[in-house]
Scaffold this active site. Sequence first.
Site, mmCIF file in Angstrom:
data_model
loop_
_atom_site.group_PDB
_atom_site.id
_atom_site.type_symbol
_atom_site.label_atom_id
_atom_site.label_comp_id
_atom_site.label_asym_id
_atom_site.label_seq_id
_atom_site.Cartn_x
_atom_site.Cartn_y
_atom_site.Cartn_z
ATOM 1 N N SER A 1 -6.994 -0.767 15.429
ATOM 2 C CA SER A 1 -6.825 0.693 15.434
ATOM 3 C C SER A 1 -7.643 1.342 14.326
ATOM 4 O O SER A 1 -8.370 2.307 14.564
ATOM 5 C CB SER A 1 -5.362 1.094 15.219
ATOM 6 N N LEU B 1 -5.019 -7.241 13.041
ATOM 7 C CA LEU B 1 -6.355 -7.309 12.442
ATOM 8 C C LEU B 1 -7.026 -5.933 12.423
ATOM 9 O O LEU B 1 -8.238 -5.808 12.293
ATOM 10 C CB LEU B 1 -7.230 -8.327 13.188
ATOM 11 N N SER B 2 -6.180 -4.891 12.564
ATOM 12 C CA SER B 2 -6.637 -3.505 12.416
ATOM 13 C C SER B 2 -7.667 -3.062 13.438
ATOM 14 O O SER B 2 -8.647 -2.393 13.087
ATOM 15 C CB SER B 2 -7.176 -3.266 11.000
ATOM 16 N N ASP C 1 0.829 -1.230 0.000
ATOM 17 C CA ASP C 1 0.000 0.000 0.000
ATOM 18 C C ASP C 1 0.852 1.264 0.000
ATOM 19 O O ASP C 1 0.598 2.193 -0.764
ATOM 20 C CB ASP C 1 -1.069 0.001 1.115
ATOM 21 N N TYR D 1 8.958 -1.684 10.475
ATOM 22 C CA TYR D 1 8.048 -1.201 9.426
ATOM 23 C C TYR D 1 8.629 0.068 8.793
ATOM 24 O O TYR D 1 8.715 0.192 7.569
ATOM 25 C CB TYR D 1 6.683 -0.913 10.054
ATOM 26 N N ASP E 1 -5.793 -0.254 5.674
ATOM 27 C CA ASP E 1 -6.641 -0.663 6.795
ATOM 28 C C ASP E 1 -7.881 0.222 6.937
ATOM 29 O O ASP E 1 -9.007 -0.265 7.022
ATOM 30 C CB ASP E 1 -5.835 -0.656 8.099
HETATM 31 C C1 GLA Z 1 0.016 -2.525 8.413
HETATM 32 C C2 GLA Z 1 -0.254 -1.136 7.889
HETATM 33 C C3 GLA Z 1 -0.839 -1.184 6.476
HETATM 34 C C4 GLA Z 1 0.026 -2.056 5.560
HETATM 35 C C5 GLA Z 1 0.338 -3.391 6.230
HETATM 36 C C6 GLA Z 1 1.314 -4.226 5.436
HETATM 37 O O1 GLA Z 1 -1.190 -3.215 8.563
HETATM 38 O O2 GLA Z 1 -1.168 -0.459 8.744
HETATM 39 O O3 GLA Z 1 -0.985 0.114 5.973
HETATM 40 O O4 GLA Z 1 1.183 -1.386 5.200
HETATM 41 O O5 GLA Z 1 0.868 -3.228 7.528
HETATM 42 O O6 GLA Z 1 0.729 -4.670 4.255
#
Ligand code: GLA
Length: 393
Positions: A135, A132-133, A44, A229, A179
């Site tokens: 946030s 799993l997002s 992304d 990251y 996300d």
């Molecule tokens: C996290 C980040 C996303 C994406 C993924 C890796 O979830 O929040 O934006 O970069 O890592 O694909």
Amino acid sequence: MFDKTHNEIVNQIVDVFMREFGSREGMVLVRTPGRVNLIGEHTDYNEGYVFPTTINRAVYIALRPREDLGCGYYSLNFQEKASWELTDIRRTEGHHWSNYLKGVMKVLGEAGVDFKGSEGVVFGDVPIASGLSSSAAIEVAAAFGLDKAFGLGLDPVRMSLLAQKAENAFVGVNCGIMDQFVCRLGRKNHALFLDCRSLVYENVPLRLAKHGLLIVDTKVKRELAQSAYNQRRAECDEAVRFFQSKVPSVKALRDVDPEMFGRYRDGLPETVRRRAAHVVSEDDRVLEAVKALKADDLEKVGRLFFESHRSLKEDYEVSAAELDFVVETARASGASGARLTGAGFGGCAVVLARKDILDGLSQDIEVHYVRKFGKAPGIIALAENFETEVLAL
Ligand code: GLA
């Protein structure tokens, strides 16, 4: 608190709302799901393609507008209340749940959106810090809840960009758009194919037919994730500068196709070359996976999962022993595909398998994982996924 049925969750939220705020008059209840990325990892922020879907775990916010500029929210998960004024929004130290709400309010205010104070109750059953997002789900739920409570009429794409900005600028995590976008725009029974450059998207029916998806939470918290990251992002930037010096029209790794990569790859330092190899090949795998899903070729989708994992492990180096173990156990037990999902370094794997072997496979993973790591993984079968919506009471 986890694994409650839907009605229990809603009743408890409403009860606590009435206890904290006296009545439920004017209250709106919204729900935003977490997400699992099917394929397209670390693409992304390289302006490439992603293919996530929402899940059947979510963040719920019951809220109502106030006349003044004060905000008071109660977290059911943490059993505590936080209050602030819209005129003086400050971050609370650490990973405090209120920062997500504050961040969204701050960003909306800075964008000129007109709203006042509010009060509410927050509850989530998306596992926290598992990839799993959770946030993104709370950010989108906050933005969507305010949108509904104040009748703001925010465009959904704009809303997801503002939620991402809250994460970047206020919470302080330099994530891409995947996300927040899928949490806001993902649909029930669909996966979302997104071009992260143009933000053109397509909801593709998630017709699994004889297959099913499992999410396996390794329960490894991603301590390293943040700095690693950012380091990966810097390495991608370095690769972009290199390709730009060869082909000036390159703006992001998205613009490097396998042919261009093959022509110039030997000029790159070894590590950066492998990082770019992952991103360039992963973009291709997303396109292939979307095609395969549309053609009901789930076995092909599975093979692409395995290839994606290999690339993330060997070239992008964002896996962990626990994730590799889940993927290899799934393979040995007959899964069609498996891969780490999300940023990596822990968190979850996603497994695709025929329905007739899904239960056995889930048990195999659990038994072998406990034997090897001395703790149980969390396993979620992806049943009916949710979408961001107002819940009727
Ligand atoms: C996290 C980040 C996303 C994406 C993924 C890796 O979830 O929040 O934006 O970069 O890592 O694909």
